[in-house]
Design a protein around this motif. Structure first.
Motif, PDB file in Angstrom:
ATOM      1  N   SER A   1       0.864  -1.173   0.000  1.00 21.84           N
ATOM      2  CA  SER A   1       0.000   0.000   0.000  1.00 21.84           C
ATOM      3  C   SER A   1       0.905   1.228   0.000  1.00 21.84           C
ATOM      4  O   SER A   1       2.105   1.111  -0.273  1.00 21.84           O
ATOM      5  CB  SER A   1      -0.951  -0.018   1.196  1.00 21.84           C
ATOM      6  OG  SER A   1      -1.894   1.029   1.109  1.00 21.84           O
TER       7      SER A   1
ATOM      8  N   ILE B   1      -6.705   1.704  -2.934  1.00 21.29           N
ATOM      9  CA  ILE B   1      -5.866   1.494  -1.752  1.00 21.29           C
ATOM     10  C   ILE B   1      -6.711   1.003  -0.578  1.00 21.29           C
ATOM     11  O   ILE B   1      -6.340   0.046   0.121  1.00 21.29           O
ATOM     12  CB  ILE B   1      -5.123   2.794  -1.391  1.00 21.29           C
ATOM     13  CG1 ILE B   1      -4.007   3.057  -2.412  1.00 21.29           C
ATOM     14  CG2 ILE B   1      -4.548   2.728   0.022  1.00 21.29           C
ATOM     15  CD1 ILE B   1      -3.344   4.417  -2.257  1.00 21.29           C
TER      16      ILE B   1
ATOM     17  N   GLU C   1      -6.463  -2.670   1.376  1.00 22.29           N
ATOM     18  CA  GLU C   1      -6.198  -2.764   2.815  1.00 22.29           C
ATOM     19  C   GLU C   1      -7.318  -3.496   3.544  1.00 22.29           C
ATOM     20  O   GLU C   1      -7.056  -4.343   4.410  1.00 22.29           O
ATOM     21  CB  GLU C   1      -5.996  -1.360   3.382  1.00 22.29           C
ATOM     22  CG  GLU C   1      -4.757  -0.664   2.850  1.00 22.29           C
ATOM     23  CD  GLU C   1      -4.399   0.602   3.594  1.00 22.29           C
ATOM     24  OE1 GLU C   1      -3.318   1.151   3.323  1.00 22.29           O
ATOM     25  OE2 GLU C   1      -5.181   1.036   4.458  1.00 22.29           O
TER      26      GLU C   1
ATOM     27  N   ARG D   1       2.350   0.046   4.207  1.00 23.66           N
ATOM     28  CA  ARG D   1       2.195   1.369   3.610  1.00 23.66           C
ATOM     29  C   ARG D   1       3.579   1.988   3.430  1.00 23.66           C
ATOM     30  O   ARG D   1       4.143   2.573   4.349  1.00 23.66           O
ATOM     31  CB  ARG D   1       1.335   2.267   4.508  1.00 23.66           C
ATOM     32  CG  ARG D   1      -0.135   1.911   4.542  1.00 23.66           C
ATOM     33  CD  ARG D   1      -0.885   2.850   5.486  1.00 23.66           C
ATOM     34  NE  ARG D   1      -2.312   2.527   5.526  1.00 23.66           N
ATOM     35  CZ  ARG D   1      -3.147   2.941   6.467  1.00 23.66           C
ATOM     36  NH1 ARG D   1      -2.676   3.693   7.474  1.00 23.66           N
ATOM     37  NH2 ARG D   1      -4.430   2.613   6.436  1.00 23.66           N
TER      38      ARG D   1
END
Length: 326
Positions: A125, A160, A164, A179
């Protein structure tokens, strides 16, 4: 362990695969082109040509590899892409395929992982701009993401968030989301000849307004080391993978130019940046939030080898001739 790495010949994957094979893992690496299979063999991995958006092909590849861990690093980005003002206005267009890889591709891999008995799933991410633009300048994993992204970036942020949520809620799988901060170093856009470096050299990436937007960066080798750590340890959840030195745009961008031997970046008012390149660039430069790495250091047992981009930039561009602007 048996590990499947998607995007294994990309900027991060190409640094990660040798770390995994050197640690004794059996690695299957995917690429989208036959021409890059020898690169994977040379790194000690078994290559597979795979389109992660092809659900049937993904099921077959995962079933054949029977991985204990899947590392999802597939994107459609290239540091050779020429980004200009028009592209910056609508990142959703530039990232369209990457957005699909983060949504459809992630779903395909998770479904295949469940069928193959995969234990852990580690996915890429981004911490470079998605945090909510409120409160302090440096955010932890507990802080919310932006609920009102600039026009032209809605699909990027949605992809994104989808990745997640899907990874961290997948039943029966230890889902870990990394991330990453903004990459620099070999194979990235901030490297001699890289896209962002060229924009800086040509003075096409200005400091906007007060330049108080914060960015967290990470050397690509440190990102790979953190990913290798997440393969082996760490509780399921989200981790910021950044260096120790979040910085404002008005601080790091001129220092990047100096490390390159280039002229300092121009400074432009917010209204002009919005007119020329859209709201996203103006937002990043003036309102962006950085990301703290304390959780990753604590729970993954990882430390960045380049604690600050300051020394990192000097190392990356050491010995390069002055990069005069056109």
């Amino acid at each position: 362990m048996k590990i499947l790495v998607t995007g294994a010949t990309g900027a991060l994957g190409s640094r990660l695969v040798p770390l995994l094979t050197a640690a004794g893992h059996t690695v299957t690496g995917t690429t989208t082109t036959e021409a890059k299979t020898e690169q994977l063999r040379a790194a000690g991995a078994e290559p597979v040509v795979l389109d992660v958006l092809d659900a049937a092909a993904v099921r077959e590849a995962v079933a054949d590899a029977t991985p204990e861990v899947i590392v999802h690093e597939a994107t459609a980005l290239s540091h050779q892409t020429d980004l200009g003002a028009r592209e910056l206005r609508r990142l959703d267009n530039v990232f369209a395929t990457t957005n699909r890889l983060r949504s459809e591709g992630t779903d395909n891999l998770l479904a295949a992982a469940a069928g193959a008995g995969t234990r852990r799933f580690v996915a890429q991410s981004f911490a470079g701009w998605p945090y909510a633009r409120e409160g302090g300048g440096v955010k932890t994993e507990e802080d919310p993401l932006d609920s009102h992204p600039p026009a032209g970036t809605e699909q990027c942020l949605a992809a994104i968030k989808h990745l997640e949520d899907a990874v961290t809620s997948a039943p029966g799988i230890e889902g870990i989301v990394l991330r990453y901060g903004g990459f620099y170093g070999p194979g990235t856009t901030i490297y001699p000849g890289g896209e962002q470096a060229e924009m800086v050299r040509r003075r096409l990436l200005p400091v906007v307004g007060n330049g108080e937007g914060v960015l967290s960066l990470i050397h690509i080798d440190d990102a790979a080391e953190a990913t290798a750590a997440a393969v082996e340890r760490g509780t399921p959840g989200i981790y910021n993978i950044t260096d120790d030195d979040p910085a404002t745009q008005r601080e790091w961008l001129p220092r990047l130019a100096a490390a390159m031997g280039a002229r300092p970046p121009r400074r432009v008012p917010v209204w002009l940046a919005r007119f020329a390149a859209g709201r996203w660039l103006a937002m990043v430069m003036t309102e962006g939030r950085g990301a703290a790495n304390d959780k990753a250091k604590r729970e993954l047992g990882w430390q960045p080898g380049h604690p600050s981009w300051r020394e990192g930039f000097r190392e990356v561009f050491a010995g390069q001739p002055a990069q005069a602007a056109r």
